[in-house]
Design a protein around this motif. Sequence first.
Motif, mmCIF file in Angstrom:
data_model
loop_
_atom_site.group_PDB
_atom_site.id
_atom_site.type_symbol
_atom_site.label_atom_id
_atom_site.label_comp_id
_atom_site.label_asym_id
_atom_site.label_seq_id
_atom_site.Cartn_x
_atom_site.Cartn_y
_atom_site.Cartn_z
ATOM 1 N N PHE A 42 1.585 -2.294 2.842
ATOM 2 C CA PHE A 42 0.437 -2.154 3.194
ATOM 3 C C PHE A 42 -0.433 -0.998 2.615
ATOM 4 O O PHE A 42 -1.774 -1.455 2.194
ATOM 5 C CB PHE A 42 0.237 -2.464 4.600
ATOM 6 N N LEU A 43 0.007 0.150 2.331
ATOM 7 C CA LEU A 43 -0.655 1.272 1.814
ATOM 8 C C LEU A 43 -0.685 0.864 0.177
ATOM 9 O O LEU A 43 -2.104 1.335 -0.133
ATOM 10 C CB LEU A 43 -0.431 2.527 2.194
ATOM 11 N N SER A 44 0.082 0.359 -0.228
ATOM 12 C CA SER A 44 0.075 0.151 -1.662
ATOM 13 C C SER A 44 -0.764 -0.965 -2.040
ATOM 14 O O SER A 44 -1.343 -0.890 -2.988
ATOM 15 C CB SER A 44 1.447 -0.154 -2.136
ATOM 16 N N ILE A 50 -5.090 2.333 9.547
ATOM 17 C CA ILE A 50 -5.502 1.610 10.869
ATOM 18 C C ILE A 50 -5.107 0.179 10.807
ATOM 19 O O ILE A 50 -4.418 -0.484 11.664
ATOM 20 C CB ILE A 50 -6.741 1.734 11.409
ATOM 21 N N GLU A 51 -5.491 -0.576 9.648
ATOM 22 C CA GLU A 51 -5.128 -1.897 9.062
ATOM 23 C C GLU A 51 -3.760 -2.058 9.381
ATOM 24 O O GLU A 51 -3.265 -2.785 9.895
ATOM 25 C CB GLU A 51 -6.039 -2.331 8.048
ATOM 26 N N THR A 100 1.168 -13.060 -0.196
ATOM 27 C CA THR A 100 -0.185 -13.354 0.398
ATOM 28 C C THR A 100 -0.899 -11.878 0.027
ATOM 29 O O THR A 100 -0.462 -10.657 -0.001
ATOM 30 C CB THR A 100 -0.047 -13.656 1.828
ATOM 31 N N HIS A 101 -2.108 -11.926 0.271
ATOM 32 C CA HIS A 101 -2.981 -10.914 0.020
ATOM 33 C C HIS A 101 -4.130 -10.714 0.855
ATOM 34 O O HIS A 101 -5.386 -10.741 0.425
ATOM 35 C CB HIS A 101 -3.600 -10.879 -1.434
ATOM 36 N N SER A 102 -3.984 -11.102 2.432
ATOM 37 C CA SER A 102 -5.135 -11.123 3.139
ATOM 38 C C SER A 102 -4.602 -10.495 4.544
ATOM 39 O O SER A 102 -3.426 -10.570 4.918
ATOM 40 C CB SER A 102 -5.507 -12.646 3.339
ATOM 41 N N VAL A 103 -5.496 -9.559 5.042
ATOM 42 C CA VAL A 103 -5.066 -9.009 6.325
ATOM 43 C C VAL A 103 -4.730 -10.309 7.369
ATOM 44 O O VAL A 103 -4.180 -9.972 8.372
ATOM 45 C CB VAL A 103 -6.407 -8.152 6.801
ATOM 46 N N TRP A 104 -5.814 -11.010 7.498
ATOM 47 C CA TRP A 104 -5.483 -12.183 8.474
ATOM 48 C C TRP A 104 -4.159 -12.860 8.273
ATOM 49 O O TRP A 104 -3.406 -13.329 9.275
ATOM 50 C CB TRP A 104 -6.710 -13.412 8.255
ATOM 51 N N LEU A 105 -3.731 -13.342 7.039
ATOM 52 C CA LEU A 105 -2.476 -13.984 6.512
ATOM 53 C C LEU A 105 -1.498 -12.931 7.051
ATOM 54 O O LEU A 105 -0.560 -13.302 7.574
ATOM 55 C CB LEU A 105 -2.418 -14.304 5.141
ATOM 56 N N TRP A 106 -1.242 -11.695 6.716
ATOM 57 C CA TRP A 106 -0.440 -10.730 6.840
ATOM 58 C C TRP A 106 -0.324 -10.582 8.387
ATOM 59 O O TRP A 106 0.619 -10.431 8.933
ATOM 60 C CB TRP A 106 -0.676 -9.479 6.345
ATOM 61 N N SER A 107 -1.285 -10.710 9.063
ATOM 62 C CA SER A 107 -1.448 -10.534 10.633
ATOM 63 C C SER A 107 -0.655 -11.700 11.130
ATOM 64 O O SER A 107 0.333 -11.765 12.258
ATOM 65 C CB SER A 107 -2.838 -10.756 11.269
ATOM 66 N N ILE A 108 -1.035 -13.015 10.699
ATOM 67 C CA ILE A 108 -0.064 -14.477 11.176
ATOM 68 C C ILE A 108 1.330 -14.163 10.893
ATOM 69 O O ILE A 108 2.250 -14.542 11.685
ATOM 70 C CB ILE A 108 -0.707 -15.503 10.478
#
Length: 196
Positions: A42-44, A50-51, A100-108
């Motif tokens: 995620f940092l990369s 925080i995200e 995937t490349h989205s905070v929402w998709l990664w959260s799901i």
Amino acid sequence: MTLSQLFRFASLQHPQLIALNQAGLVEKFTDAIVWIFLPVFFLSQSLSLIEASGIIAIYGVVWGASQLITGALSDKIGRKVLIVWGMWLCGLGVLALPLTHSVWLWSIESAIIGVGMAMLYPNLGAAVADIAPVQQRASLLGIYRFWRDLGYAIGALLMGILAQWSQDVLTPFWMVGIAMLLSGAWVNRYFIAIPI
């Protein structure tokens, strides 16, 4: 049987126990990738700390809360279906993360992995207890936990070697995802919930 005889029996001779022990070992690959490689990934991807922490926390919260449902559900529908589909959900979730490349998709995807872990984690140990004779249950559960916890070390070592060899943080995701899918197939083939 002595403990060494039981260890050999559970690790090399009894197909059901071998299936459950290998699943316990492999499922810790998922934990290892979540706690070791997911923050780096995620940092990369230029997420803030925080995200990244929030997405990873979703996994832990969903896993913990869902066990309240999956543990009781296994008493009604059986352990096998939850273990197998839990392994497969985790595997698919891990494989989806680098695609995937989205905070929402990664959260799901993190939540999907959490649900999968809740399906398999409490039920692997319960499945061992279900089939183990009363006199040997504690020892067989201890042997299962040995293999399960060894999965942290083996998983972390393999992921580190793969990342170093490939010079790519994504390679461990493919390894873990495929290992989870194959491990679930192994349980599906060899675990039949019949007491020893």
